[in-house]
Design a protein around this motif. Structure first.
Motif, short mmCIF file in Angstrom:
data_model
loop_
_atom_site.label_atom_id
_atom_site.label_comp_id
_atom_site.label_asym_id
_atom_site.label_seq_id
_atom_site.Cartn_x
_atom_site.Cartn_y
_atom_site.Cartn_z
N LEU A 1 0.78 -1.00 0.00
CA LEU A 1 -0.01 -0.02 -0.04
C LEU A 1 0.81 1.35 -0.01
O LEU A 1 0.40 2.33 -0.67
N THR A 2 2.03 0.97 0.52
CA THR A 2 2.81 2.49 1.03
C THR A 2 4.01 2.47 -0.07
O THR A 2 5.11 3.00 -0.06
N ASP A 3 4.16 1.40 -1.22
CA ASP A 3 5.06 1.43 -2.26
C ASP A 3 6.36 1.12 -1.60
O ASP A 3 7.60 1.96 -2.07
N LEU A 4 6.35 0.23 -0.57
CA LEU A 4 7.88 -0.14 -0.17
C LEU A 4 8.20 -1.55 -0.12
O LEU A 4 9.30 -1.67 0.30
N THR A 5 7.54 -2.09 -1.07
CA THR A 5 7.81 -3.46 -1.23
C THR A 5 9.25 -3.63 -1.81
O THR A 5 9.91 -4.79 -1.13
N PRO A 6 9.85 -2.84 -3.05
CA PRO A 6 11.22 -3.19 -3.27
C PRO A 6 12.15 -2.85 -2.20
O PRO A 6 13.28 -3.26 -2.33
N LEU A 7 11.82 -2.19 -1.16
CA LEU A 7 12.90 -1.95 -0.18
C LEU A 7 12.76 -2.66 1.01
O LEU A 7 13.21 -2.38 2.05
N LEU A 8 11.90 -3.67 1.21
CA LEU A 8 11.65 -4.43 2.31
C LEU A 8 13.04 -4.89 3.03
O LEU A 8 13.06 -4.94 4.34
N ASP A 9 13.92 -5.29 2.34
CA ASP A 9 15.23 -5.92 2.79
C ASP A 9 16.26 -5.01 3.15
O ASP A 9 17.28 -5.24 3.49
N THR A 10 16.03 -3.59 2.81
CA THR A 10 16.77 -2.55 2.93
C THR A 10 16.89 -2.05 4.47
O THR A 10 15.76 -2.03 5.11
N GLU A 11 18.19 -1.84 5.00
CA GLU A 11 17.97 -1.16 6.55
C GLU A 11 17.52 0.21 6.15
O GLU A 11 17.83 0.95 5.34
N ALA A 12 16.69 0.55 7.21
CA ALA A 12 15.78 1.59 7.45
C ALA A 12 16.91 2.95 7.41
O ALA A 12 16.49 4.09 6.94
N ARG A 13 18.19 2.84 8.00
CA ARG A 13 19.01 4.02 7.97
C ARG A 13 19.42 4.37 6.50
O ARG A 13 19.92 5.67 6.29
N SER A 14 19.29 3.78 5.62
CA SER A 14 19.58 4.08 4.27
C SER A 14 18.61 4.59 3.29
O SER A 14 18.88 4.93 2.13
N LEU A 15 17.23 4.80 4.03
CA LEU A 15 16.20 5.24 3.06
C LEU A 15 16.48 6.99 3.04
O LEU A 15 17.00 7.47 3.70
N THR A 16 15.89 7.35 2.15
CA THR A 16 15.68 8.98 1.90
C THR A 16 14.71 9.26 2.86
O THR A 16 13.94 8.61 3.47
N VAL A 17 14.58 10.65 3.08
CA VAL A 17 13.79 11.12 4.05
C VAL A 17 12.31 10.89 3.62
O VAL A 17 11.39 10.45 4.51
N GLY A 18 12.08 11.11 2.43
CA GLY A 18 10.53 10.41 1.84
C GLY A 18 10.19 9.16 2.20
O GLY A 18 9.45 8.76 2.65
#
Length: 502
Positions: free
Chosen positions: A473-490
């Protein structure tokens, strides 16, 4: 589906653990046996410390108090009453759990160094008590454990028997640590360590989680201390209640990787043999030269591997391990279907009410008789200039600030309730994000979202299924295995929204 034990990460890990046991049995050297026993003992102690110091992030610098209580409890019951240490160690564990509760309950309700200082103070108090109670502890001269050889007395003629028992205690501590890390409780501990306010916003009782971690860690430390006291056959206050030991086991976890299951073990296996060899080889240059080796290793790790060896090298090592046989095969995992909770009210019905909210900070009146009603399906905004009290209102609506006057009521399945804390607001269905994003940086995107899902289920697979649905729903599926610290602010903002949605 491939059996989990055939996956290279599993069989390589099992072989690494068994090598601690099999190498000394093959070499049959008394020194190697002793070294392996020490590795098992201190790896177990570091693993136990990591539960409170690594997972929960509460620095215990006097943790040896629980080791000393365990060793003295088992030793004194043998010496004075002839009670087997297999029974006495549970008495020590019970005393240690009470002591941990006494230290943790008042100090872990506060933030800051209070828990660390309290553990050091308690360690020194108990050490002095052991020194001055010469009638039954032997005082500073120490206490000899009666040499009754046999399994009931945990004293053996052969070193390999000690190694088997030490390995068993080590596996117990490692198993408990692994189970905690994979459980909802483990997620809660790491959330509290990372960002306590954000953890409370997803329903985590931070105080209860930290106290539970302290008690579990103390019990495991005490059990291992009971065995080690019987292995040494001599108890002495300055060694049993040693600040140096407390720092040493914390250092092993730090070098290996705080908050990881394998980190304390790897830190101990790499550092302890070097230190023991340095103690023997360099003792002629001066007493305590091995401490210099400890210091150099610690400085090296802090400078080049600030997240510990596991934190920096695990991804590379795991990629190499996955190249082994069976590593490339994908395992099919059947996840349960996420159950979507139906709305508790029809569209247009009230679901949240704030009535007459007043809040003062000294002479400043932040909110003055604020009332609002939120209806099902409605988007409600609070608008005003800087300093108007918008954040204060929001904090009162989510439980982070209690109003001086007025009430906040939430409609739940059990009717209208008036929560009193962020945790109870979360359980009532009020999710929140933060003005300055607060992701749990040490967790993946999947694990961040699962933290919210754990409020409704204890099952890890069910929480993962819910997290995947909300990620879609929040368009985060491709990033599920990514560490949260490496995300952009958005991306972090969307992650917070997803965490609140679940």
């Amino acid at each position: 589906m491939m059996p989990p034990i055939l996956h290279p990460r599993v069989y390589v890990g099992l072989l690494a653990l068994l090598s601690i046991l099999l190498v000394p049995l093959a070499v049959k050297s008394p020194f190697v046996y002793h070294l392996a026993i020490q590795v098992c003992v201190f790896a177990g102690l570091a693993t136990a410390w990591n539960i409170v110091g690594g997972f929960a992030g509460q620095l215990s610098l006097g943790h040896a108090v629980f080791y000393g209580i365990g060793s003295y409890s088992a030793g004194l019951l043998v010496a004075m009453f002839g009670i087997s240490p297999w029974i006495g160690m549970f008495a020590g564990a019970a005393i240690s759990s009470v002591v941990a509760l006494m230290i943790a309950y008042p100090t872990l309700r506060l933030r800051g160094p209070f828990f660390s200082l309290a553990t050091i103070a308690f360690l020194e108090v108990v050490r002095l008590l052991a020194v001055h109670q010469e009638g039954w502890t032997g005082g500073s001269a120490g206490l000899n454990v009666p040499l009754q050889v046999g399994l009931p007395w945990m004293i053996f003629r052969e070193k390999w028997a000690y190694l088997l028992v030490a390995f068993g205690f080590f596996l117990l501590a490692l198993l408990v640590s692994w189970l905690i890390r994979r459980s909802r409780f483990g997620f809660y501990l790491i959330a509290v360590r990372e960002r306590e306010d954000a953890a409370r916003a997803v329903g985590v009782n931070a105080v209860r989680a930290k106290i539970a971690a302290a008690v579990i860690s103390a019990v495991l430390t005490s059990l291992i201390g009971s065995f080690h006291g019987m292995y040494l056959t001599f108890l002495e206050p300055s060694s049993a209640f040693s600040l140096e030991m407390s720092i040493q086991i914390a250092m092993f976890a730090l070098i290996g990787g705080l908050g990881t299951v394998a980190g304390p073990v790897i830190g101990t296996v790499l550092v302890l043999p070097v230190a023991e060899l340095a103690r023997g080889w360099l003792s002629a240059f001066g007493n305590g030269t091995h401490g210099f080796v400890y210091g150099l290793l610690l400085i090296f790790v802090v400078l080049f591997f600030p997240r510990g060896l596991v934190g920096h090298l695990s991804e590379r090592v795991l990629r190499l391990i996955d190249r082994l046989p069976n590593g490339a095969k994908a395992r099919s995992v059947v996840l349960p279907t996420a159950a979507i909770k139906p709305p508790i009210a029809t569209k247009g019905q009230p679901i949240l009410r704030a009535e007459g909210l007043h809040k003062r900070f000294g002479g400043l009146k932040a909110t003055d008789n604020v009332s609002l009603t939120l209806h099902q399906g409605e988007i409600l905004g609070v608008i005003g200039p800087n300093g108007a009290g918008k954040t204060t209102v929001f904090n009162q609506l989510s439980g982070f600030i209690r109003p001086d006057q007025g009430t906040v009521s939430v409609l739940t399945d059990n009717g209208w309730v008036s929560p009193r804390s962020p945790e109870t607001f979360a359980h009532a269905g009020v999710g929140r994000t933060f003005q300055i994003v607060q992701p749990f940086a040490g967790l993946s995107v999947m694990e961040n979202i699962m933290l919210g899902a754990f409020m409704h289920t204890r099952n890890r697979a069910a929480a993962e299924a819910i997290a995947r649905e909300v990620a879609e729903l929040t368009d985060l599926t491709p990033l599920l295995d990514t560490e949260a610290r490496s995300l952009t602010v958005g991306g972090m903002k969307r992650l917070e929204v997803a965490r609140a949605l679940v």
